[in-house]
Each structure stands twice: as C-alpha cells, then as structure tokens.
Motif scaffolding. Structure first.
Motif, mmCIF file in Angstrom:
data_model
loop_
_atom_site.group_PDB
_atom_site.id
_atom_site.type_symbol
_atom_site.label_atom_id
_atom_site.label_comp_id
_atom_site.label_asym_id
_atom_site.label_seq_id
_atom_site.Cartn_x
_atom_site.Cartn_y
_atom_site.Cartn_z
ATOM 1 N N TYR A 63 0.717 -1.105 0.094
ATOM 2 C CA TYR A 63 -0.035 -0.010 0.068
ATOM 3 C C TYR A 63 0.788 1.359 0.030
ATOM 4 O O TYR A 63 0.505 2.249 -0.488
ATOM 5 C CB TYR A 63 -0.943 -0.127 1.221
ATOM 6 C CG TYR A 63 -1.862 1.135 1.161
ATOM 7 C CD1 TYR A 63 -2.859 1.347 0.338
ATOM 8 C CD2 TYR A 63 -2.019 1.888 2.158
ATOM 9 C CE1 TYR A 63 -3.795 2.296 -0.039
ATOM 10 C CE2 TYR A 63 -2.819 3.147 2.262
ATOM 11 C CZ TYR A 63 -3.713 3.303 0.997
ATOM 12 O OH TYR A 63 -4.732 4.313 1.148
ATOM 13 N N GLN A 64 1.903 1.371 0.706
ATOM 14 C CA GLN A 64 3.000 2.403 0.777
ATOM 15 C C GLN A 64 3.431 2.574 -0.579
ATOM 16 O O GLN A 64 3.681 3.798 -1.002
ATOM 17 C CB GLN A 64 4.134 2.288 1.725
ATOM 18 C CG GLN A 64 4.721 3.366 2.025
ATOM 19 C CD GLN A 64 4.044 4.288 2.745
ATOM 20 O OE1 GLN A 64 3.178 4.009 3.522
ATOM 21 N NE2 GLN A 64 3.902 5.576 2.616
ATOM 22 N N ASP A 65 3.832 1.465 -1.435
ATOM 23 C CA ASP A 65 4.375 1.822 -2.810
ATOM 24 C C ASP A 65 3.534 2.359 -3.555
ATOM 25 O O ASP A 65 3.862 3.214 -4.366
ATOM 26 C CB ASP A 65 4.459 0.356 -3.526
ATOM 27 C CG ASP A 65 5.576 -0.341 -3.022
ATOM 28 O OD1 ASP A 65 6.336 0.043 -2.252
ATOM 29 O OD2 ASP A 65 5.736 -1.676 -3.490
ATOM 30 N N LEU A 66 2.219 2.358 -3.355
ATOM 31 C CA LEU A 66 0.965 3.022 -4.114
ATOM 32 C C LEU A 66 0.834 4.470 -3.551
ATOM 33 O O LEU A 66 0.645 5.581 -4.429
ATOM 34 C CB LEU A 66 -0.424 2.435 -4.043
ATOM 35 C CG LEU A 66 -0.008 0.954 -4.624
ATOM 36 C CD1 LEU A 66 -1.473 0.255 -4.436
ATOM 37 C CD2 LEU A 66 -0.017 1.085 -6.255
ATOM 38 N N VAL A 67 0.633 4.627 -2.126
ATOM 39 C CA VAL A 67 0.245 6.112 -1.654
ATOM 40 C C VAL A 67 1.616 7.037 -1.823
ATOM 41 O O VAL A 67 1.680 8.362 -1.800
ATOM 42 C CB VAL A 67 -0.212 5.958 -0.310
ATOM 43 C CG1 VAL A 67 -1.428 5.207 -0.360
ATOM 44 C CG2 VAL A 67 0.688 5.451 0.790
ATOM 45 N N ASP A 68 2.653 6.462 -1.895
ATOM 46 C CA ASP A 68 4.076 7.244 -2.064
ATOM 47 C C ASP A 68 4.622 7.159 -3.423
ATOM 48 O O ASP A 68 5.752 6.814 -3.751
ATOM 49 C CB ASP A 68 4.963 6.990 -1.061
ATOM 50 C CG ASP A 68 4.846 7.797 0.283
ATOM 51 O OD1 ASP A 68 4.376 8.964 0.101
ATOM 52 O OD2 ASP A 68 5.527 7.794 1.189
ATOM 53 N N PHE A 69 3.707 6.684 -4.480
ATOM 54 C CA PHE A 69 4.187 6.275 -5.562
ATOM 55 C C PHE A 69 5.481 7.176 -6.005
ATOM 56 O O PHE A 69 5.495 8.289 -6.075
ATOM 57 C CB PHE A 69 3.217 6.671 -6.778
ATOM 58 C CG PHE A 69 3.538 5.861 -8.167
ATOM 59 C CD1 PHE A 69 3.355 4.713 -8.405
ATOM 60 C CD2 PHE A 69 4.231 6.738 -9.064
ATOM 61 C CE1 PHE A 69 3.836 4.120 -9.680
ATOM 62 C CE2 PHE A 69 4.518 6.178 -10.264
ATOM 63 C CZ PHE A 69 4.206 4.777 -10.646
ATOM 64 N N GLU A 70 6.625 6.361 -6.713
ATOM 65 C CA GLU A 70 7.846 6.913 -6.656
ATOM 66 C C GLU A 70 8.360 6.664 -7.856
ATOM 67 O O GLU A 70 8.351 5.506 -8.314
ATOM 68 C CB GLU A 70 8.718 6.409 -5.743
ATOM 69 C CG GLU A 70 10.237 6.643 -5.902
ATOM 70 C CD GLU A 70 10.461 8.301 -5.413
ATOM 71 O OE1 GLU A 70 11.105 8.794 -6.502
ATOM 72 O OE2 GLU A 70 9.786 8.780 -4.601
ATOM 73 N N GLY A 71 8.931 7.727 -8.782
ATOM 74 C CA GLY A 71 9.248 7.931 -9.916
ATOM 75 C C GLY A 71 10.533 7.043 -9.893
ATOM 76 O O GLY A 71 11.011 6.383 -11.032
ATOM 77 N N ASN A 72 11.600 7.077 -9.088
ATOM 78 C CA ASN A 72 12.605 6.198 -8.976
ATOM 79 C C ASN A 72 12.258 4.807 -8.884
ATOM 80 O O ASN A 72 13.174 4.118 -9.730
ATOM 81 C CB ASN A 72 13.591 6.677 -7.797
ATOM 82 C CG ASN A 72 14.149 8.059 -8.017
ATOM 83 O OD1 ASN A 72 15.135 8.415 -8.504
ATOM 84 N ND2 ASN A 72 13.670 8.946 -7.154
ATOM 85 N N ALA A 73 11.503 4.335 -8.264
ATOM 86 C CA ALA A 73 10.982 2.902 -8.193
ATOM 87 C C ALA A 73 10.541 2.390 -9.318
ATOM 88 O O ALA A 73 10.766 1.431 -10.089
ATOM 89 C CB ALA A 73 10.188 2.621 -6.986
ATOM 90 N N ASN A 74 9.553 3.256 -9.943
ATOM 91 C CA ASN A 74 9.029 3.142 -11.251
ATOM 92 C C ASN A 74 10.015 2.862 -12.479
ATOM 93 O O ASN A 74 9.959 2.209 -13.196
ATOM 94 C CB ASN A 74 8.204 4.176 -11.649
ATOM 95 C CG ASN A 74 7.071 3.663 -12.841
ATOM 96 O OD1 ASN A 74 6.368 2.440 -12.810
ATOM 97 N ND2 ASN A 74 6.703 4.515 -13.638
ATOM 98 N N GLY A 75 11.220 3.888 -12.267
ATOM 99 C CA GLY A 75 12.286 3.670 -13.087
ATOM 100 C C GLY A 75 12.861 2.361 -13.099
ATOM 101 O O GLY A 75 13.353 1.669 -14.192
ATOM 102 N N PHE A 76 13.401 1.948 -11.863
ATOM 103 C CA PHE A 76 13.869 0.738 -12.008
ATOM 104 C C PHE A 76 13.017 -0.556 -12.277
ATOM 105 O O PHE A 76 13.459 -1.240 -12.901
ATOM 106 C CB PHE A 76 14.137 0.336 -10.433
ATOM 107 C CG PHE A 76 14.987 -0.917 -10.066
ATOM 108 C CD1 PHE A 76 16.475 -0.945 -10.527
ATOM 109 C CD2 PHE A 76 14.429 -1.817 -9.542
ATOM 110 C CE1 PHE A 76 17.175 -2.095 -10.233
ATOM 111 C CE2 PHE A 76 15.123 -3.251 -9.286
ATOM 112 C CZ PHE A 76 16.403 -3.098 -9.675
#
Length: 448
Positions: free
Chosen positions: A152-165
């Motif tokens: 859930y934290q992955d979604l509510v703090d959606f992070e471009g760096n993690a999405n890039g990886f």
C-alpha cells in the motif's frame, strides 16, 4: 567496505557467469551498450513530451524531461571521468589486473544519468503526488485493507525512481529482464536503495525516498549481493548503502536543474534578466573573465557563458568532494548529497529560492499541476474500476472496451491485486503529457 572491482560489475540479468572487463570489445563496451539501449527505448523517447518543470511554451524553448536527461548525462559523464581518473590512480589494480579504464566510470554515470527520470509520470513533479493521492485519499483508498503495509505504501507514495527501476528491469511482453543493463549501471541509477517502509528512517540522503517496489525486491537484492553493497537492518528491515557512483548521478541532476531551470525561467521572462545574471555571477565570480563577459553583446550570450561556467565550477567541486570522501563513501558512512558540501551552497540556495517562487510556484506551472491531478485521478479510477469488475466477472461492455484500448501494456487480468494496481500505475505513469490528456478527453467523450 565496498570495493570497486565488484561495484563495476558488467553482469546482466540472466547471466550464468561473470563478464570480465579485460575480455570486453573496446569498440562496443558493455557500459556503452547500456547507454544505447536506454536512448533507443520507447520509455526514454516518451520523455520528449513530459514536462520537466515548466509546461511546453509556444514562445520560447524550455526543457522537457528528455532534453534535461540528455544534459544530465553529459554532466554525469564528465563527473564520472574526473572521478574515475583519480580512482584508478589510487587503485591501479583496477587497470593492471582487471582491465578497467577511467572512462568506464564516465560511461556508467552517463547511462545511469540518462535514465534517471525514465520512470517519472506526466505533468511534472505533481504526477507522482497525483497517483499517490488517488490511493491515499481518492477511490483507491478502498484497497488499503487488501494489501500489505509495504504494498500500500508503494502506491500512496508512488515513486518515479522505483518506477524507473521497474521499467529498466521488468520482464514484459516476452522481453526477459527489461533492457538488461549492467548491474553497475543499475546500481548507479539506484539513489534510494530501500523499500517504501520504513519511511525516511534516518536523515541519510539514501533514505530520503525509496528505490524499488515490492515486485522488484528480490532482483534488487541479487544486484546488491553481486556488487557487494553494504546491508543494514533498520527497524527490522533491510536497507543498503548506495552504490558510490549514484552520488555522481545525483550531483549531475542537482547541477542541471539548479542552473537550467533557472535559465528557463529567465528565457520565459519569469525571472528578471539583470537580476538573474547577478545571481549567476555570484556563483562563478572566481572563474569569471570580466573582459570576455563584457564583450558579449546579448543577454542570451551572457547567460550561455555564465551557465557553462557555473556547470563546470560545480562539476569540478562535486568531483573533488567525492574524491576527498571516497573512503567514507565506500564504507557507506557518507550521508549527504555532494552538492550540499559545496562552498557555493549559499549561492545555490539563493538560485533555488528564486526558482521556487518565480518558476515552480508560477501560475502556469500551478495550472498544469491542477489539470494533471484531475487527468491522472480520472484515468486511474476508470481503469481500476474496470479491472475490479473484470476479475469479479461483472465487467460491462464499457469496461471491456476501456481495457481493450490499453492492449498488453499491463496485465489487468493478473490474479494478484497488488500486481494489477502497480501495473496500472506504471501504465498511467508511462503516458506522455499529451497522451494522458487525449486519453482523458476520450474517456470523457470530449474527443473522438
């Protein structure tokens, strides 16, 4: 203590054996292959229609995510080469035993810098916040009880760096391992080598955000082990020390957005020219050639000269800071951004404060961010609702049409809820500003 031979790993996802630097083809070096794969990827090309800070202007050139990323890669290459030259002098076995060259450092940092914004959503900095807000306070909050806290934290703090990886490494549409970049480049890309929880457990710069989603956790652990990144236990969770070269990627980005966002603001008339030039002169006064500066007739030429001097000044200083602190960086104890150690920190802060008040909070940027919130929230709501009804065998014809239009960009039929939600978030984040707006208009029946 981390060691450079491991950190410069040429291994790629799926390799069964180690790739040796001394066996590399010098005309097609693995780290340079990384750069090529990124620049020819569709995810990188899409950055040409993604806002850096200021929405595309009809009256003057401003930077997109693509032009910004290209410039960061150039600065990153210079930083890497300057640092690499000193590192191989200090550790000659890297050359004599393993075959590395100081330019390898530049190639790694250039590739990682090129991809540093590849996971960022449309509509500038507000894109991440808009996706997170949908799951935190919008209709997406209904999923909280069906997910683990980290999911859930992955979604509510959606992070471009993690999405890039995720974009760089995810097996998708039959393509194993995404772009299959070298582990060294992926390590340098990873500025925040931790999960979404615990959130900001310390003041260390590597804990400011997070770098990978739950679905990529296992693979990042493999990369970290291969490169010998130091692991730490914080609040019962594993975090890692940064790959040393990620400090250079971060510095390249910091240098570019500090100077070039400021330049965009001047060119668009958001910042008064003479006032702005004075701030840049304060930053480069130690290297400014007064005679040359006074011989330049136009403001544009003076601005270009000052920009080049400022970037070069900050490159040399960031490289020197890295070299002076190499042992602490390898030990994982260096805990701040290189630019924060700058002797010009006061001047940099002055420039950033003007950029915040005159550019980042300008009416044009604010209007774009407001529109972005509405567009992304609508897309997520429509797709999530359609997916939910599909997996529960309640999909209406409209839902089926909506998901059919998505094609195979994400697996909306996947049995795992978290995978579906990260998939749709990744898809929405992959849209350009223009495509997101057009899709929004079609869904609303405003465009056929």
């Amino acid at each position: 203590m981390m060691n450079w031979e491991q950190l410069l790993s040429l291994r790629r996802q799926g390799d069964k054996s180690k790739r040796l630097r001394k066996e590399q083809d010098e005309t097609r070096l693995g780290f340079e292959v990384d750069y090529d794969r990124i620049i020819f990827s569709s995810a990188f090309r899409s950055l040409q229609d993604k806002t850096q800070v200021i929405p595309l202007s009809k009256t003057s050139f401003v930077h997109t995510r693509l032009t910004h990323s290209l410039e960061v890669s150039v600065v990153g290459r210079s930083l890497g080469r300057v640092v690499g030259k000193k590192v191989v002098e200090k550790h000659p076995e890297l050359v004599t035993t393993h075959g590395y060259h100081f330019n390898d450092f530049g190639a790694i940092v250039a590739a990682a810098s090129l991809s540093h914004d590849i996971g960022n959503p449309p509509f500038g900095h507000s894109g991440e916040k808009a996706i997170g807000a949908y799951f935190k306070t919008g209709n997406g909050k209904q999923y909280a009880e069906q997910l683990t806290p980290k999911q859930y934290q992955d979604l509510v703090d959606f992070e471009g760096n993690a999405n890039g990886f995720k974009i760089l490494t995810e097996t998708k549409n039959g393509i194993e391992g995404g772009l299959r970049l070298s582990y060294a480049t992926l390590g340098a890309f990873m500025k925040y080598p931790k999960e979404s929880l615990p959130k900001k457990p310390t003041a260390h710069i590597a804990h400011k955000k997070f770098g990978y989603f739950q679905n990529e956790r296992t693979f990042f652990s493999e990369i970290a082990a291969e490169m010998g990144l130091l692991s730490h236990s914080i609040a019962g969770e594993v975090t890692y020390s940064r790959h040393p070269l990620s400090f250079l990627v971060e510095a390249a980005d910091d240098i570019c957005y500090t100077i070039i966002d400021f330049e965009d603001g001047i060119n668009l008339g958001l910042i008064q020219e003479e006032y702005a030039l004075e701030y840049l002169i304060n930053l480069v006064k130690d290297s400014l050639q007064i005679h040359k500066y006074n011989s330049l007739v136009t403001t544009a030429d003076r601005l270009s000269y000052l920009r080049a001097l400022a970037i070069n000044t900050l490159i040399q200083e960031a490289a020197n800071t890295f070299i002076q602190n190499e042992e602490a960086i390898l030990a994982g104890t260096f805990d701040t951004a290189l630019i924060d150690k700058s002797t010009y920190k006061a001047q940099i802060e002055d420039i950033l404060q003007i950029s915040i008040s005159k550019i980042y909070q300008s009416q044009e940027v604010t209007d774009k961010e407001i529109a972005g919130y509405e567009v992304l929230a609508t897309l997520l709501d429509k797709y999530c609702g359609a997916m939910d009804r599909l997996v529960n065998d309640q999909a209406a014809t409209y839902d089926q049409l909506l998901l059919r239009a998505v094609g195979n960009n994400f697996d909306y039929k996947h049995p795992d809820l978290y995978t579906r939600l990260i998939g749709v978030s990744n898809y929405v984040a992959s849209l350009t500003d223009g495509n997101a707006l057009r899709t929004f208009q079609k869904i609303r029946g405003l465009e056929l």
